[in-house]
Design a protein around this motif. Structure first.
Motif, PDB file in Angstrom:
ATOM      1  N   SER A   1       0.826  -1.206   0.000  1.00 49.75           N
ATOM      2  CA  SER A   1       0.000   0.000   0.000  1.00 49.75           C
ATOM      3  C   SER A   1       0.860   1.256   0.000  1.00 49.75           C
ATOM      4  CB  SER A   1      -0.919   0.020   1.218  1.00 49.75           C
ATOM      5  OG  SER A   1      -1.818  -1.048   1.165  1.00 49.75           O
ATOM      6  N   TYR A   2       1.947   1.218   0.747  1.00 49.27           N
ATOM      7  CA  TYR A   2       2.826   2.382   0.814  1.00 49.27           C
ATOM      8  C   TYR A   2       3.471   2.668  -0.542  1.00 49.27           C
ATOM      9  CZ  TYR A   2       6.810   5.335   1.761  1.00 49.27           C
ATOM     10  OH  TYR A   2       7.724   6.345   1.708  1.00 49.27           O
ATOM     11  N   THR A   3       3.975   1.644  -1.202  1.00 44.52           N
ATOM     12  CA  THR A   3       4.629   1.876  -2.499  1.00 44.52           C
ATOM     13  C   THR A   3       3.627   2.374  -3.532  1.00 44.52           C
ATOM     14  OG1 THR A   3       4.399  -0.468  -3.061  1.00 44.52           O
ATOM     15  CG2 THR A   3       6.502   0.239  -2.132  1.00 44.52           C
ATOM     16  N   ARG A   4       2.405   1.844  -3.517  1.00 43.49           N
ATOM     17  CA  ARG A   4       1.384   2.329  -4.449  1.00 43.49           C
ATOM     18  C   ARG A   4       1.018   3.782  -4.136  1.00 43.49           C
ATOM     19  NH1 ARG A   4      -1.706   0.903  -8.510  1.00 43.49           N
ATOM     20  NH2 ARG A   4      -3.824   1.669  -8.650  1.00 43.49           N
ATOM     21  N   TRP A   5       0.906   4.118  -2.860  1.00 41.87           N
ATOM     22  CA  TRP A   5       0.603   5.495  -2.474  1.00 41.87           C
ATOM     23  C   TRP A   5       1.727   6.428  -2.920  1.00 41.87           C
ATOM     24  CZ3 TRP A   5       3.572   8.435   0.923  1.00 41.87           C
ATOM     25  CH2 TRP A   5       3.056   9.707   1.192  1.00 41.87           C
ATOM     26  N   ARG A   6       2.980   6.005  -2.746  1.00 41.30           N
ATOM     27  CA  ARG A   6       4.119   6.831  -3.140  1.00 41.30           C
ATOM     28  C   ARG A   6       4.140   7.046  -4.647  1.00 41.30           C
ATOM     29  NH1 ARG A   6       6.452  10.660  -3.789  1.00 41.30           N
ATOM     30  NH2 ARG A   6       8.679  10.790  -4.038  1.00 41.30           N
ATOM     31  N   ALA A   7       3.859   5.986  -5.409  1.00 46.23           N
ATOM     32  CA  ALA A   7       3.823   6.106  -6.872  1.00 46.23           C
ATOM     33  C   ALA A   7       2.698   7.040  -7.302  1.00 46.23           C
ATOM     34  CB  ALA A   7       3.656   4.734  -7.508  1.00 46.23           C
ATOM     35  N   SER A   8       1.534   6.888  -6.694  1.00 42.98           N
ATOM     36  CA  SER A   8       0.395   7.747  -7.042  1.00 42.98           C
ATOM     37  C   SER A   8       0.691   9.205  -6.697  1.00 42.98           C
ATOM     38  CB  SER A   8      -0.840   7.263  -6.289  1.00 42.98           C
ATOM     39  OG  SER A   8      -1.940   8.063  -6.575  1.00 42.98           O
TER      40      SER A   8
END
Length: 154
Positions: free
Chosen positions: A28-35
């Motif tokens: 979830s953190y990596t997806r949030w960072r990418a977004s």
């Protein structure tokens, strides 16, 4: 009397629980960072187009925004020409997109020219995609429409 402190088994259980929670949150953190990085790249793009349009009106000059997406680190080049026509030697400013963010042209022109006195453009509507290089499913669409270069982000 029992000695104070934790046993090895208690410490291992706590470390295992923390490890499981970290593993669950990492995706979830990596997806949030990418977004968030794609959102920042979209903002850079939108601000460059709006600044060129405003600069054309304010300075009574021709302003051009050009997307350079062929390299590993795409960038936007904003050119400010000395007169109201897009000729002569321009002043150039380069804006880099955040690391890991790519941009591509979907339709329309690769560059947008805004002319004085109204900051209008004669380019056809253009649509650009700003996306995360490692996961192209994380995208934002940027459309520049109309003669006044209205920017719409989806």
């Amino acid at each position: 009397m029992r000695p104070a402190g934790f046993t090895l088994l208690e410490v291992l259980i706590v470390v295992a629980i923390v490890g499981i929670l970290a593993a669950l949150g990492l995706g979830s953190y990596t997806r949030w960072r990418a977004s968030s990085a794609v959102g920042e790249g979209t903002q850079v793009f939108t601000q460059a187009v709006n600044a060129a349009r405003t600069g054309a009106k304010r300075l009574n000059t021709c302003q051009e925004v050009l997307l350079t997406a062929v390299s590993a680190s795409p960038s936007l080049t904003v050119r400010s020409y000395p007169g109201s026509t897009c000729s002569g030697t321009p002043t150039t400013r380069t804006l880099n997109l955040p690391a890991g963010v790519q941009a591509s042209l979907d339709s329309g022109a690769n560059s947008l020219s805004f002319r004085a006195p109204y900051g209008s453009t004669d380019a056809a509507p253009a649509q650009f995609t700003v996306f995360w290089a490692a996961n192209p499913a994380i995208t934002r669409l940027v459309r520049v429409t109309g003669i006044f270069g209205k920017v719409i982000v989806k």
